[in-house]
Design an enzyme around this catalytic site. Structure first.
Site, PDB file in Angstrom:
ATOM      1  N   SER A 195      -4.278  25.584  -4.991  1.00 40.47           N
ATOM      2  CA  SER A 195      -4.592  25.997  -3.630  1.00 40.47           C
ATOM      3  C   SER A 195      -4.600  27.512  -3.584  1.00 40.47           C
ATOM      4  CB  SER A 195      -3.544  25.444  -2.650  1.00 40.47           C
ATOM      5  OG  SER A 195      -3.663  26.059  -1.391  1.00 40.47           O
ATOM      6  N   HIS A 223      -2.871  -3.872   4.049  1.00 40.70           N
ATOM      7  CA  HIS A 223      -3.016  -3.249   5.372  1.00 40.70           C
ATOM      8  C   HIS A 223      -2.187  -1.972   5.469  1.00 40.70           C
ATOM      9  CE1 HIS A 223      -4.888  -7.031   6.618  1.00 40.70           C
ATOM     10  NE2 HIS A 223      -3.865  -7.634   6.041  1.00 40.70           N
TER      11      HIS A 223
END
Length: 462
Positions: free
Chosen positions: A300, A174
């Site tokens: 990038s 979770h």
């Protein structure tokens, strides 16, 4: 025909990613389909000659000549077939029919002395030729191109599992800190899952079926010409001889349930790898995995420091596209209006595109795996900073010792709290347990609480 460079390709499969999809062209390109149609037609013609009832006689030299039509089928031959279909060629006007163009190609290539034009495509419908040709291409495309790439990915995962079998790592369920595992064991899970899916794929690829039963699947044209021939047995022998399973009950169309099973098996493998792509992306994001920077590569356009997990992202995108295509193909091709409609013809031409996205996804995944290295220091620091994960171990030992409130006591200490090892030591000091049990509890550390995870690496299937 229009000549285009890769920069003008409509699809990235034949443009940007052409170098990745090149191994598939021998199986899913238009020329491959033309060649295999010629193969089916030629072998059928020879099979007819072997029937005692037909006046057709083809000697060994003529058979060799006929088989050379597909064995040496090249780009020039493909151009002839395309002209026969679209513009006309020699004495033939344009057929506007791709299988009829193949028939005329064979007529034009008959060896000297063999006058048998009327026997080419005798009693057949185009679907008899096409369903066989597609399966003769799809099977090897999977077993010779896709499966080897998948097996390389599986082997890479198995190697990583062995190398890092003992490397402790915080697990997350979770999204929250959970019982530790080892990085090797987590890679072993994926290697095993992929191995199982490979078994499904190979079984499906080896069980493709073909039909040869005429316009409505009743052998009507064959039977009216030669009613004393057992055409069902002939069809079975012919299809079996091509290396396919015989499909005895069909309409004009082979129902394609076999192809749907194969596509579903590929989707199963792709789903495993999609799960892996996302997990590897998250491990990189959490700095559990470092990436090797490629010399000259830009991560990038604005942030020079970045080394992005682009290979896993590219794999994820392509496998998602592949699964969408495979799901569509499996659903669409198993349906036909009454005994035949032609909508499946154009749909089948997209099988190669689905396979292309599969192959790009597999190759990009392997590139991504080759670049990542576990960051053992980050993993160790994360384990040390989350001692609350020992709560499971503590309450389980206390249960063993008969403490009925063990879970509740540990829950009060740890749930939603910032817990230290000192807090656990304080808890241990208040427990009514034998000295050896207290020592057992005090010896617990997150890094060593990995169960038998390391040895589970040896359970990899496939």
């Amino acid at each position: 025909m229009t000549d285009r460079t890769s920069y003008e390709a409509v699809s990235p499969l034949d443009g940007r990613y052409a170098r990745y999809t090149e191994p598939l062209t021998a199986y899913v390109g238009e020329r491959a389909l033309m060649r295999t149609r010629v193969e089916v037609e030629v072998e059928y013609l020879i099979a007819l000659a072997d029937l005692d009832v037909t006046p057709l006689a083809i000697d060994e030299q003529q058979r060799a000549h006929l088989r050379a039509l597909y064995e040496s089928f090249d780009a020039e031959d493909a151009e002839v077939v395309k002209q026969l279909e679209t513009t006309g060629y020699g004495e033939y006007e344009a057929t506007n029919h791709d299988v009829k163009a193949v028939e005329y190609f064979i007529r034009d290539g008959l060896p000297a002395g063999l006058d048998c034009a009327e026997w080419i495509h005798f009693g057949l419908t185009s679907e008899d030729v096409n369903n066989l040709a597609y399966r003769l291409l799809v099977g090897p495309a999977v077993t010779e191109v896709l499966v080897p790439s998948l097996r390389e990915a599986r082997d890479a995962l198995a190697a990583m599992a062995q190398e890092y079998r003992d490397l402790p790592m915080l697990a997350r369920t979770h999204g929250q800190p959970a019982t530790p595992t080892t990085f090797g064991k987590e890679m072993a899970v994926y290697a095993s899952r992929l191995g199982q899916q490979l078994g499904r794929i190979e079984a499906a690829a080896g069980s493709l079926s073909g039909k040869l039963a005429g316009a409505s699947g009743t052998y009507a044209a064959h039977d009216v010409a030669y009613p004393n021939v057992d055409w069902r047995s002939f069809s079975r022998a012919f299809v079996d001889g091509l290396g396919l399973d015989h499909e005895p009950l069909t309409t004009q169309v082979n129902p394609c349930d076999d192809l749907a099973e194969l596509f579903d098996a590929l989707r199963g493998a792709n789903n495993v790898l999609l799960d892996l792509d996302v997990d590897m992306w998250l491990y990189v994001s959490d700095r559990y995995l470092g990436q090797e920077a490629v010399e000259g590569e830009t991560g990038s356009s604005t942030m020079p420091h970045k080394v992005n997990p682009i290979d896993f992202e590219n794999s994820e995108g392509n496998l998602s596209k592949a699964n969408a295509d495979l799901g569509f193909l499996g659903e669409y091709l198993t349906r036909s209006r009454l005994q035949r409609d032609l909508s499946d013809s154009t749909v089948k031409r997209n099988i190669g595109a689905a396979f292309g996205h599969c192959l790009i996804g597999y190759e990009k995944l392997q590139t991504g795996l080759s670049k990542v290295v576990p960051n053992e220091q980050v993993m160790a620091e994360d384990l040390e900073s989350t001692p609350e994960i020992l709560g499971e171990a503590v309450q389980t030992i206390l249960r063993r010792e008969g403490h009925t409130d063990a879970y509740e006591r540990v829950k009060t200490l740890t749930r939603g709290e910032d817990v230290t090892l000192a807090d656990f030591q304080e808890l241990f000091g208040t427990l009514d347990v034998p000295a050896e049990v207290r020592e057992e509890l005090q010896a617990l550390t997150p890094a060593e609480y990995t169960g038998v995870g390391a040895s589970m690496v040896d359970d990899i299937d496939g």
